[in-house]
Design an enzyme around this catalytic site. Structure first.
Site, PDB file in Angstrom:
ATOM      1  N   HIS A   1       5.748   6.337  -1.326  1.00 35.71           N
ATOM      2  CA  HIS A   1       6.427   5.104  -1.696  1.00 35.71           C
ATOM      3  C   HIS A   1       5.558   3.921  -1.298  1.00 35.71           C
ATOM      4  O   HIS A   1       4.586   4.072  -0.574  1.00 35.71           O
ATOM      5  CB  HIS A   1       7.794   5.002  -0.995  1.00 35.71           C
ATOM      6  CG  HIS A   1       7.669   4.784   0.473  1.00 35.71           C
ATOM      7  ND1 HIS A   1       7.388   5.826   1.354  1.00 35.71           N
ATOM      8  CD2 HIS A   1       7.748   3.662   1.222  1.00 35.71           C
ATOM      9  CE1 HIS A   1       7.309   5.339   2.578  1.00 35.71           C
ATOM     10  NE2 HIS A   1       7.521   4.028   2.528  1.00 35.71           N
TER      11      HIS A   1
ATOM     12  N   HIS B   1       0.839  -1.194   0.000  1.00 32.99           N
ATOM     13  CA  HIS B   1       0.000   0.000   0.000  1.00 32.99           C
ATOM     14  C   HIS B   1       0.877   1.249   0.000  1.00 32.99           C
ATOM     15  O   HIS B   1       2.063   1.166   0.290  1.00 32.99           O
ATOM     16  CB  HIS B   1      -0.902   0.000   1.244  1.00 32.99           C
ATOM     17  CG  HIS B   1      -0.110  -0.027   2.504  1.00 32.99           C
ATOM     18  ND1 HIS B   1       0.300  -1.210   3.101  1.00 32.99           N
ATOM     19  CD2 HIS B   1       0.390   0.971   3.276  1.00 32.99           C
ATOM     20  CE1 HIS B   1       1.006  -0.935   4.183  1.00 32.99           C
ATOM     21  NE2 HIS B   1       1.085   0.381   4.307  1.00 32.99           N
TER      22      HIS B   1
END
Length: 188
Positions: free
Chosen positions: A117, A42
């Site tokens: 990220h 995620h």
């Protein structure tokens, strides 16, 4: 209950990433790396820790109504100090930073500066600094050219982290989902 807000890439984007990661798992030192499970991957917007859920539910509902869906892609790779390997995020970054800033403000987050990220792996603390640097250099060389498909992030999820125990990755349970429904505005 450890809570956080996140965006989940679609399965196609994660499959593409998994294919790019296959050669990385054969690098010297890769056996001392704990790879995240694909279903747990995620893009974190904000970490709330052991916060009360109800105020977050109200805040995320309003936040999602004010922010438009984002066009994003996964690309490249690198490592953070402390031994986390990641792939980066490209696309509507101005809007992503605004969304993350609003999500972080809900919990009074004082975390480090936001750097979008997707975490891919954690390196064992037993790995020597030399082996880690060699692994990171090889990792960056191999994943540096990775540029995944563009996808639409159209909902924020409030996730709960469930500790996996010694040697077992945490699991993430969706507590609530909030469609992004604000006015469109793209920054490319």
């Amino acid at each position: 209950m450890r809570l956080f807000a996140a965006l989940l890439p679609p399965p196609e984007a994660l499959d593409e990433l998994a294919a790019a990661l296959r050669p990385l798992r054969r690098l010297p030192g890769a056996d001392d790396v704990r790879w995240t499970r694909p279903e747990g991957r995620h893009v974190t917007l904000a970490f709330y820790g052991d916060a009360e859920q109800e105020p977050l539910v109200r805040g995320l509902t309003a936040l999602a109504a004010a922010h438009a869906p984002l066009r994003l892609s996964l690309a490249g790779g690198g490592g953070f100090r402390g031994g986390t390997l990641w792939t980066g995020v490209r696309g509507d970054l101005t809007a992503l930073h605004a969304l993350a800033g609003a999500a972080r403000a809900l919990g009074g987050a004082t975390e480090h500066a936001y750097r979008p990220h997707l975490s891919l792996a954690r390196v064992s603390r037993r790995m020597s600094p030399r082996v880690y640097e060699e692994l990171l250099t090889s990792y960056e060389d191999l994943l540096g050219a990775f540029s995944g498909r563009t996808w639409t992030a159209d909902r924020v999820r409030l996730l709960r982290s469930v500790p996996g125990g010694h040697g077992i990755a945490n699991q993430y349970v969706t507590e609530a989902t909030y469609p992004l429904a604000g006015p469109a505005g793209r920054d490319g």
